[in-house]
Scaffold this active site. Structure first.
Site, PDB file in Angstrom:
ATOM      1  N   GLU A  23       0.744  -1.019   0.088  1.00  0.00           N
ATOM      2  CA  GLU A  23      -0.125  -0.116  -0.012  1.00  0.00           C
ATOM      3  C   GLU A  23       0.927   1.259  -0.040  1.00  0.00           C
ATOM      4  O   GLU A  23       0.568   2.171  -0.898  1.00  0.00           O
ATOM      5  CB  GLU A  23      -1.007   0.000   1.284  1.00  0.00           C
ATOM      6  CG  GLU A  23      -1.848  -1.149   1.306  1.00  0.00           C
ATOM      7  CD  GLU A  23      -1.381  -2.225   2.094  1.00  0.00           C
ATOM      8  OE1 GLU A  23      -0.153  -2.643   1.929  1.00  0.00           O
ATOM      9  OE2 GLU A  23      -2.223  -3.065   2.571  1.00  0.00           O
ATOM     10  N   ARG A  51      12.248 -25.542  -4.548  1.00  0.00           N
ATOM     11  CA  ARG A  51      13.302 -25.164  -3.587  1.00  0.00           C
ATOM     12  C   ARG A  51      13.429 -23.530  -3.686  1.00  0.00           C
ATOM     13  O   ARG A  51      13.395 -22.733  -2.877  1.00  0.00           O
ATOM     14  CB  ARG A  51      14.627 -25.624  -3.792  1.00  0.00           C
ATOM     15  CG  ARG A  51      14.785 -26.996  -3.399  1.00  0.00           C
ATOM     16  CD  ARG A  51      16.171 -27.441  -3.659  1.00  0.00           C
ATOM     17  NE  ARG A  51      16.381 -28.872  -2.911  1.00  0.00           N
ATOM     18  CZ  ARG A  51      17.799 -29.391  -3.275  1.00  0.00           C
ATOM     19  NH1 ARG A  51      18.773 -28.703  -3.847  1.00  0.00           N
ATOM     20  NH2 ARG A  51      17.988 -30.590  -2.735  1.00  0.00           N
ATOM     21  N   THR A  86      19.966 -37.903   6.077  1.00  0.00           N
ATOM     22  CA  THR A  86      20.247 -37.762   4.763  1.00  0.00           C
ATOM     23  C   THR A  86      21.588 -36.905   4.397  1.00  0.00           C
ATOM     24  O   THR A  86      22.288 -37.052   3.605  1.00  0.00           O
ATOM     25  CB  THR A  86      19.010 -36.855   4.153  1.00  0.00           C
ATOM     26  OG1 THR A  86      17.728 -37.810   4.303  1.00  0.00           O
ATOM     27  CG2 THR A  86      19.396 -36.279   2.801  1.00  0.00           C
ATOM     28  N   ARG A 117      20.161 -24.770  -7.832  1.00  0.00           N
ATOM     29  CA  ARG A 117      21.217 -24.872  -8.950  1.00  0.00           C
ATOM     30  C   ARG A 117      20.773 -25.138 -10.303  1.00  0.00           C
ATOM     31  O   ARG A 117      20.983 -24.611 -11.247  1.00  0.00           O
ATOM     32  CB  ARG A 117      22.177 -26.005  -8.544  1.00  0.00           C
ATOM     33  CG  ARG A 117      22.922 -25.942  -7.277  1.00  0.00           C
ATOM     34  CD  ARG A 117      23.985 -26.948  -7.010  1.00  0.00           C
ATOM     35  NE  ARG A 117      23.605 -28.258  -7.077  1.00  0.00           N
ATOM     36  CZ  ARG A 117      23.100 -28.912  -6.352  1.00  0.00           C
ATOM     37  NH1 ARG A 117      22.674 -28.472  -5.185  1.00  0.00           N
ATOM     38  NH2 ARG A 117      22.744 -30.188  -6.316  1.00  0.00           N
TER      39      ARG A 117
HETATM   40  N1  LIG Z   1      13.874 -40.815  -1.977  1.00  0.00           N
HETATM   41  C1  LIG Z   1      13.992 -39.586  -1.431  1.00  0.00           C
HETATM   42  O1  LIG Z   1      13.317 -38.581  -1.384  1.00  0.00           O
HETATM   43  C2  LIG Z   1      15.119 -39.558  -0.357  1.00  0.00           C
HETATM   44  C3  LIG Z   1      15.099 -38.349   0.312  1.00  0.00           C
HETATM   45  C4  LIG Z   1      16.045 -38.056   1.304  1.00  0.00           C
HETATM   46  C5  LIG Z   1      17.053 -39.261   1.670  1.00  0.00           C
HETATM   47  N2  LIG Z   1      17.047 -40.214   0.922  1.00  0.00           N
HETATM   48  C6  LIG Z   1      17.731 -41.662   1.453  1.00  0.00           C
HETATM   49  O2  LIG Z   1      17.299 -41.711   2.718  1.00  0.00           O
HETATM   50  C7  LIG Z   1      18.557 -42.450   3.422  1.00  0.00           C
HETATM   51  C8  LIG Z   1      18.737 -41.756   4.779  1.00  0.00           C
HETATM   52  O3  LIG Z   1      17.470 -42.051   5.371  1.00  0.00           O
HETATM   53  P1  LIG Z   1      17.071 -41.475   6.967  1.00  0.00           P
HETATM   54  O4  LIG Z   1      15.774 -41.950   7.295  1.00  0.00           O
HETATM   55  O5  LIG Z   1      18.142 -41.818   7.856  1.00  0.00           O
HETATM   56  O6  LIG Z   1      17.242 -39.881   6.489  1.00  0.00           O
HETATM   57  P2  LIG Z   1      16.483 -38.647   7.459  1.00  0.00           P
HETATM   58  O7  LIG Z   1      14.876 -38.997   7.750  1.00  0.00           O
HETATM   59  O8  LIG Z   1      16.643 -37.570   6.483  1.00  0.00           O
HETATM   60  O9  LIG Z   1      17.158 -38.688   8.817  1.00  0.00           O
HETATM   61  C9  LIG Z   1      16.773 -39.527   9.761  1.00  0.00           C
HETATM   62  C10 LIG Z   1      17.428 -38.722  11.112  1.00  0.00           C
HETATM   63  O10 LIG Z   1      16.633 -37.786  11.278  1.00  0.00           O
HETATM   64  C11 LIG Z   1      16.765 -37.353  12.650  1.00  0.00           C
HETATM   65  N3  LIG Z   1      15.479 -37.054  13.397  1.00  0.00           N
HETATM   66  C12 LIG Z   1      15.355 -35.506  13.893  1.00  0.00           C
HETATM   67  N4  LIG Z   1      14.211 -35.426  14.341  1.00  0.00           N
HETATM   68  C13 LIG Z   1      13.507 -36.419  14.005  1.00  0.00           C
HETATM   69  C14 LIG Z   1      12.176 -36.890  14.410  1.00  0.00           C
HETATM   70  N5  LIG Z   1      11.233 -35.967  15.013  1.00  0.00           N
HETATM   71  N6  LIG Z   1      11.811 -38.032  14.051  1.00  0.00           N
HETATM   72  C15 LIG Z   1      12.728 -38.932  13.623  1.00  0.00           C
HETATM   73  N7  LIG Z   1      14.220 -38.556  13.223  1.00  0.00           N
HETATM   74  C16 LIG Z   1      14.470 -37.331  13.417  1.00  0.00           C
HETATM   75  C17 LIG Z   1      17.047 -38.802  13.532  1.00  0.00           C
HETATM   76  O11 LIG Z   1      18.424 -38.829  13.913  1.00  0.00           O
HETATM   77  P3  LIG Z   1      18.409 -38.143  15.714  1.00  0.00           P
HETATM   78  O12 LIG Z   1      17.554 -39.232  16.218  1.00  0.00           O
HETATM   79  O13 LIG Z   1      19.792 -38.141  16.005  1.00  0.00           O
HETATM   80  O14 LIG Z   1      17.660 -36.778  15.659  1.00  0.00           O
HETATM   81  C18 LIG Z   1      16.988 -39.622  12.340  1.00  0.00           C
HETATM   82  O15 LIG Z   1      18.094 -40.865  12.261  1.00  0.00           O
HETATM   83  C19 LIG Z   1      19.641 -42.311   2.442  1.00  0.00           C
HETATM   84  O16 LIG Z   1      19.801 -43.380   1.591  1.00  0.00           O
HETATM   85  C20 LIG Z   1      19.104 -41.217   1.610  1.00  0.00           C
HETATM   86  O17 LIG Z   1      19.801 -41.357   0.388  1.00  0.00           O
HETATM   87  C21 LIG Z   1      16.050 -40.496   0.154  1.00  0.00           C
END
Ligand SMILES: NC(=O)c1ccc[n+]([C@@H]2O[C@H](COP(=O)([O-])OP(=O)(O)OC[C@H]3O[C@@H](n4cnc5c(N)ncnc54)[C@H](OP(=O)(O)O)[C@@H]3O)[C@@H](O)[C@H]2O)c1
Length: 364
Positions: A57, A192, A204, A215
């Protein structure tokens, strides 16, 4: 009260288009558009400037100068009544001699609302959403979804994106880096470019070391990187840390890891909550930090936690033509109870599904 004229409706549509161009550089302020009409002619236009600058405004009034006297202001959002970093807009319109204000969406913000009442009290004719009609109201509600979600739920508007194989895996099947093809990855970068922040879990960061920036498409601003990491497992040399990522962690996370991350450039914040309250506290922290629109790109662990906590407003599934068969045939629609499919599209060989929670899940 006179219903909006054809010229005023046209001006409102123009104001919505102007606001669209201003996104997302106005965060945490909502991107608002304003068009001033006098005798059917546009005498001033304005859009929200980046924080600290003019509201829409004020920008339109500055453009119109003395021609604002006697004009009608067509504004996407109810003019504010609140003195923040800039003076309030409702009295500024009245002071400039604006006679009529037409706006499409009320301001739900406890501090800023009340502008319409103030204008009426100053003798300005005010035409609000009830009279303006649904199309404009819905358009502005979609445009301001982040701002409105923060004002009503005290958390950002959350889009959760996940790429999965046709048989439902979130990890690539072999040693591939990505599940989806370049067109779907470019679509992620377009998302993004629209948000204030991009969030992942520590898993992740450890697995993929992403940058979480824009990017593959051009963008005026870069989203902030956010890592949810209660145990502080994020490596100090992670790419998001070099970008100054905000790392949200638990109150009892190791202090040595915090120090190393801070030294490397991260902004580490400990949240006092625990259990399911921790995720809610993380969302509230982001909202308080000015994040209105959040894109979550975590792995399955955090994605599941966010869905269970009902903090997801939009689910974008990228389904790759990988796995047991072509995506279009092998996919079991994920729109089970609670989710409605909003859009189905393609990106190269991949399928993109956009879902939103049904009414029963809303109002959380
Ligand atoms: N296909 C896709 O779209 C995609 C996207 C991203 C990643 N990925 C793949 O997924 C794999 C990684 O999986 P991920 O499950 O470990 O990744 P994530 O879900 O990104 O990270 C998991 C971590 O997040 C933390 N976290 C923080 N707050 C949380 C909450 N409230 N509840 C649960 N966890 C929480 C936990 O560690 P703390 O307990 O220490 O907090 C947990 O170990 C990789 O292989 C990656 O390449 C795939």
């Amino acid at each position: 009260m006179r219903a909006p004229t054809v010229d005023e409706r046209r001006a409102l549509a123009r104001a919505i288009a102007l606001a669209e161009r201003a996104r997302p550089s106005t965060a945490p302020n909502p991107a608002v558009g304003c068009v001033l009409l006098r005798d059917g002619d546009v005498v001033g236009e304005g859009v929200t400037h980046p924080p600290g600058g003019h509201h829409a405004e004020a920008a339109a009034l500055a453009a119109a100068g003395p021609r604002a006297a006697g004009a009608t202001a067509c504004v996407t959002l109810e003019p504010c009544a609140h003195h923040g970093r800039t003076p309030p807009c409702a009295p500024a319109l009245a002071d400039a001699g604006v006679r009529r204000v037409v706006y499409a969406h009320a301001d739900p913000h406890a501090l800023a609302s009340g502008g319409a009442d103030e204008l009426r009290a100053r003798g300005v004719e005010v035409v609000g959403p009830d009279t303006v009609g649904g199309v404009f109201h819905h358009a502005v509600a979609a445009q301001l979804e982040g701002f409105l979600t923060v004002a009503t739920h005290e958390r950002p508007h959350v889009t959760l994106k996940a790429a999965q194989t046709a048989d439902g895996h979130l990890r690539p099947p072999d040693d591939r880096r990505w599940i989806t093809g370049p067109a779907a990855r470019a679509a992620v970068h377009r998302w993004r470019a629209e948000v204030d922040a991009v969030l992942v879990g520590s898993g992740t960061v450890l697995a993929d070391d992403p940058r979480l920036d824009v990017r593959l498409v051009s963008s005026r601003v870069q989203p902030r990187a956010v890592v949810l990491d209660r145990r502080l497992r994020t490596p100090p040399d992670a790419q998001v840390v070099a970008r100054g990522a905000l790392v949200l962690t638990a109150a009892d996370a190791p202090t040595g890891a915090e120090q190393a991350l801070r030294t490397a450039g991260a902004d580490v914040r400990r949240l006092a909550a625990d259990g399911s309250g921790w995720l809610a506290a993380a969302m509230a922290t982001l909202a308080a930090d000015g994040v209105r629109n959040l894109l979550a790109e975590p792995g399955a662990t955090l994605a599941r936690a966010m869905l269970d906590a009902a903090v997801v407003d939009r689910l974008v599934l990228h389904v790759a033509d990988l796995g047991t068969g072509p995506a279009r045939r092998a996919l079991t629609p994920p729109s089970g109870p609670g989710w409605a499919t909003e859009r189905v599209g393609g990106a190269g060989p991949d399928l993109i599904l956009q879902l939103r929670p049904c009414a029963a899940q809303e109002g959380r």
